[in-house]
Design an enzyme around this catalytic site. Structure first.
Site, PDB file in Angstrom:
ATOM      1  N   SER A  89       0.746  -1.371   0.004  1.00 57.27           N
ATOM      2  CA  SER A  89      -0.129   0.269   0.049  1.00 57.27           C
ATOM      3  C   SER A  89       0.883   1.202  -0.076  1.00 57.27           C
ATOM      4  O   SER A  89       1.619   1.394  -0.696  1.00 57.27           O
ATOM      5  CB  SER A  89      -0.624  -0.059   1.057  1.00 57.27           C
ATOM      6  OG  SER A  89      -1.849   0.627   1.199  1.00 57.27           O
ATOM      7  N   ASP A 210      -9.938  -5.408  -5.131  1.00 56.28           N
ATOM      8  CA  ASP A 210      -9.517  -4.319  -3.823  1.00 56.28           C
ATOM      9  C   ASP A 210     -10.665  -2.867  -3.989  1.00 56.28           C
ATOM     10  O   ASP A 210     -10.722  -2.385  -4.925  1.00 56.28           O
ATOM     11  CB  ASP A 210      -8.228  -4.205  -3.716  1.00 56.28           C
ATOM     12  CG  ASP A 210      -7.519  -3.032  -3.308  1.00 56.28           C
ATOM     13  OD1 ASP A 210      -8.650  -2.998  -2.269  1.00 56.28           O
ATOM     14  OD2 ASP A 210      -6.621  -3.512  -3.107  1.00 56.28           O
ATOM     15  N   HIS A 239      -7.912  -5.673   0.011  1.00 58.00           N
ATOM     16  CA  HIS A 239      -7.159  -4.973   0.372  1.00 58.00           C
ATOM     17  C   HIS A 239      -5.068  -5.511   1.028  1.00 58.00           C
ATOM     18  O   HIS A 239      -4.242  -5.114   0.602  1.00 58.00           O
ATOM     19  CB  HIS A 239      -6.591  -3.471   1.146  1.00 58.00           C
ATOM     20  CG  HIS A 239      -5.762  -2.287   0.717  1.00 58.00           C
ATOM     21  ND1 HIS A 239      -5.472  -2.303  -0.561  1.00 58.00           N
ATOM     22  CD2 HIS A 239      -4.815  -1.506   1.111  1.00 58.00           C
ATOM     23  CE1 HIS A 239      -4.564  -1.161  -0.882  1.00 58.00           C
ATOM     24  NE2 HIS A 239      -4.029  -0.578   0.324  1.00 58.00           N
TER      25      HIS A 239
END
Length: 261
Positions: A89, A210, A239
């Site tokens: 991320s 996601d 995610h």
């Protein structure tokens, strides 16, 4: 930063967690990865796993740049030779920035659930409109405890309740006064113009469903990154593939990096 090195391989791999997490997010991967690499795990200073609240200054960490400097300093302090960097991320973008600053530190960037921009603009699909991001930040500011209960159910595959609970605990440990400014920085960031400065080979890994990062983002990044890059899709929801689809993620890593699970 609670850094520790585990494993016995001749090469080094650095694992970096994202917003609201800590190094425990990688626990399911370590038994395999440590057979092939010396693996470095650590906690960013905003993490609830870091005891000293004075280490995180929201003013200093108002962009990915300061995080990249911390990553480089950590790798230098540990005297790491050129390494594989796996960033989840926001840490994927941090790794990109660090690789521009010090390309010789990295042999490959593995960008998991990464996005250079979360807000839609023109023909770019980031996944959120301005109002959606404003709503997330408002929820964090107004009722953080409630938000930390709801958000994990949206971003972690609900068919794995233990992983939903794991992420919830991690978010609740994060200090409220860190969460809002960090969320503003991450969700309102725009690093699209940075990507064509990345010359390190990249593997972009996304899940097929996601809510945070649409599939199109990975292909957008592949086109923009200057270094040789590929997109690998994991057929799962959420995610956090390192929590809910770790075997599939290890299979991708093994295929790309050349080791057997």
């Amino acid at each position: 930063m609670n850094a520790r090195t585990v494993g016995s391989g001749s090469e080094t791999m650095v694992l970096a967690h994202g917003f609201g997490g800590d190094q425990s997010v990688w626990d399911k991967l370590l038994p395999c990865l440590t057979q092939h690499y010396q693996v470095v795990v650590f906690d960013w200073t905003f993490s609830g796993a870091v005891q000293d609240p004075n280490l995180f200054d929201p003013t200093k960490y108002a962009s990915y740049d300061a995080f990249a400097d911390d990553l480089i300093a950590l790798m230098d302090e540990l005297h790491l030779k050129p390494s594989v960097f796996v960033g989840h991320s926001m840490s994927a973008m941090i790794g990109c920035v660090a690789s521009i600053k010090r390309p010789q530190l990295f042999t490959r960037l593995v960008l998991v659930s990464a996005s250079p921009r979360y807000i839609n603009i023109d023909d770019y699909e980031g996944g959120f409109d301005e109002a959606g991001i404003d709503g997330i930040i408002s929820s964090i500011e107004s009722n953080y405890e409630n938000w930390t209960s709801i958000f994990p159910t949206l971003v972690v595959d609900n068919s794995d309740p233990a992983s939903v609970e794991h992420m919830g605990r991690s978010l609740k440990r994060m200090r409220r006064e860190f969460a809002a400014p960090l969320a503003k920085m991450v969700f309102r960031s725009d690093e699209r113009d940075m990507l064509d400065k990345v010359t390190t080979p990249c593997t972009i890994i996304q899940t097929t469903n996601d809510i945070v990062v649409p599939c199109s983002v990975g292909h957008y990044m592949q086109k923009k990154i200057k270094g040789k890059s590929t997109v690998e899709m994991i057929h799962t929801t959420g995610h956090f593939p390192q929590l809910t689809a770790h075997l599939e993620l290890l299979a991708v890593l093994g295929r790309v990096l050349g080791f057997e699970n």
